[in-house]
Design a protein around this motif. Structure first.
Motif, PDB file in Angstrom:
ATOM      1  N   GLU A   1      28.785  40.761 -12.156  1.00 17.15           N
ATOM      2  CA  GLU A   1      30.391  41.076 -12.360  1.00 17.15           C
ATOM      3  C   GLU A   1      30.600  42.583 -12.333  1.00 17.15           C
ATOM      4  OE1 GLU A   1      30.014  39.983 -16.596  1.00 17.15           O
ATOM      5  OE2 GLU A   1      29.863  37.954 -16.234  1.00 17.15           O
TER       6      GLU A   1
ATOM      7  N   LYS B   1      30.183  38.406  -4.853  1.00 16.42           N
ATOM      8  CA  LYS B   1      31.584  38.839  -5.609  1.00 16.42           C
ATOM      9  C   LYS B   1      32.684  38.834  -4.902  1.00 16.42           C
ATOM     10  CE  LYS B   1      32.533  41.147  -8.547  1.00 16.42           C
ATOM     11  NZ  LYS B   1      33.092  41.368  -9.866  1.00 16.42           N
TER      12      LYS B   1
ATOM     13  N   ARG C   1      36.048  36.676  -9.828  1.00 12.25           N
ATOM     14  CA  ARG C   1      36.041  36.577 -11.230  1.00 12.25           C
ATOM     15  C   ARG C   1      35.066  35.760 -11.553  1.00 12.25           C
ATOM     16  NH1 ARG C   1      36.764  37.310 -16.113  1.00 12.25           N
ATOM     17  NH2 ARG C   1      37.839  36.039 -17.546  1.00 12.25           N
TER      18      ARG C   1
END
Length: 196
Positions: free
Chosen positions: A17, A72, A77
């Motif tokens: 993340e 990513k 997300r």
């Protein structure tokens, strides 16, 4: 890592993340330069000190960083939850169960809800008394991996698995006399006269 079991959740969240800089810093802090990465769709063998034009000197940790960056880009997300982790200090293996929601940016309205187990082989460095990741192996069931690229594919795999299960049962029943003969032979060889 000073305490792998306590720190691994934060490490995984930063890798999946975090920004590209956070990903790189996390890899440099917790992965060895020649660490390996195994996933059903890609693999990074252990290597170090390889010079490439334009890129300069790279190692396998750098390639792992590129994989996390691409991850990513594909899914900007990611929602990830660590369901459990277990560290075996005798073998230096850290097992992590992960649940993630992965959504490809170019497939609107589709989100793959995926479960995986990650096996991390750690190395304990005596000079700083910390653990470093030597290898990461992401383990997916087939019905989980197809969720990344085949909407509805998990259902097809499930149906195939159920069909194969029924075929196993039919085959076992149909060829039961063979197993009875094998058991009778094993009982004679082992000196037992057991009936079943």
């Amino acid at each position: 890592m000073d305490h792998p079991k306590r720190q691994i959740s934060n490490v995984i969240h930063l890798l999946t993340e975090g920004s590209p800089a956070e990903q790189r810093n996390t890899l440099e802090a917790y992965f060895l330069p020649d660490s390996t990465f195994t996933h059903p769709l890609c693999r990074v063998p252990s290597f170090s000190h390889v010079s490439l034009p334009v890129l300069g000197e790279i190692n396998s940790r750098w390639v792992i960083w590129m994989i996390y960056r691409w991850y990513k880009i594909l899914s900007p997300r990611i929602v990830l939850k660590i369901e459990c982790d277990e560290f075996n200090q005798k073998t230096n293996i850290l097992w992590v169960e992960i649940h993630q929601i992965f959504s490809l940016f170019f497939v609107p309205f589709y989100k793959s809800n995926v479960h995986l187990t990650t096996k991390l082989h750690l190395v304990h460095a005596s000079e700083d008394n910390k653990y470093y990741i030597k290898s990461q192996e992401d383990l997916y069931q087939l019905n989980e991996i197809v969720k990344f690229f085949w909407p509805g594919g998990a259902t097809i795999i499930w149906l195939w698995q159920m069909f194969a299960t029924v075929m196993c049962i039919l085959g076992a029943l149909l060829f039961a006399p063979l197993t009875w003969m094998e058991q009778r032979h094993a009982n004679k060889v082992n000196g037992a006269d057991k009936r079943f």
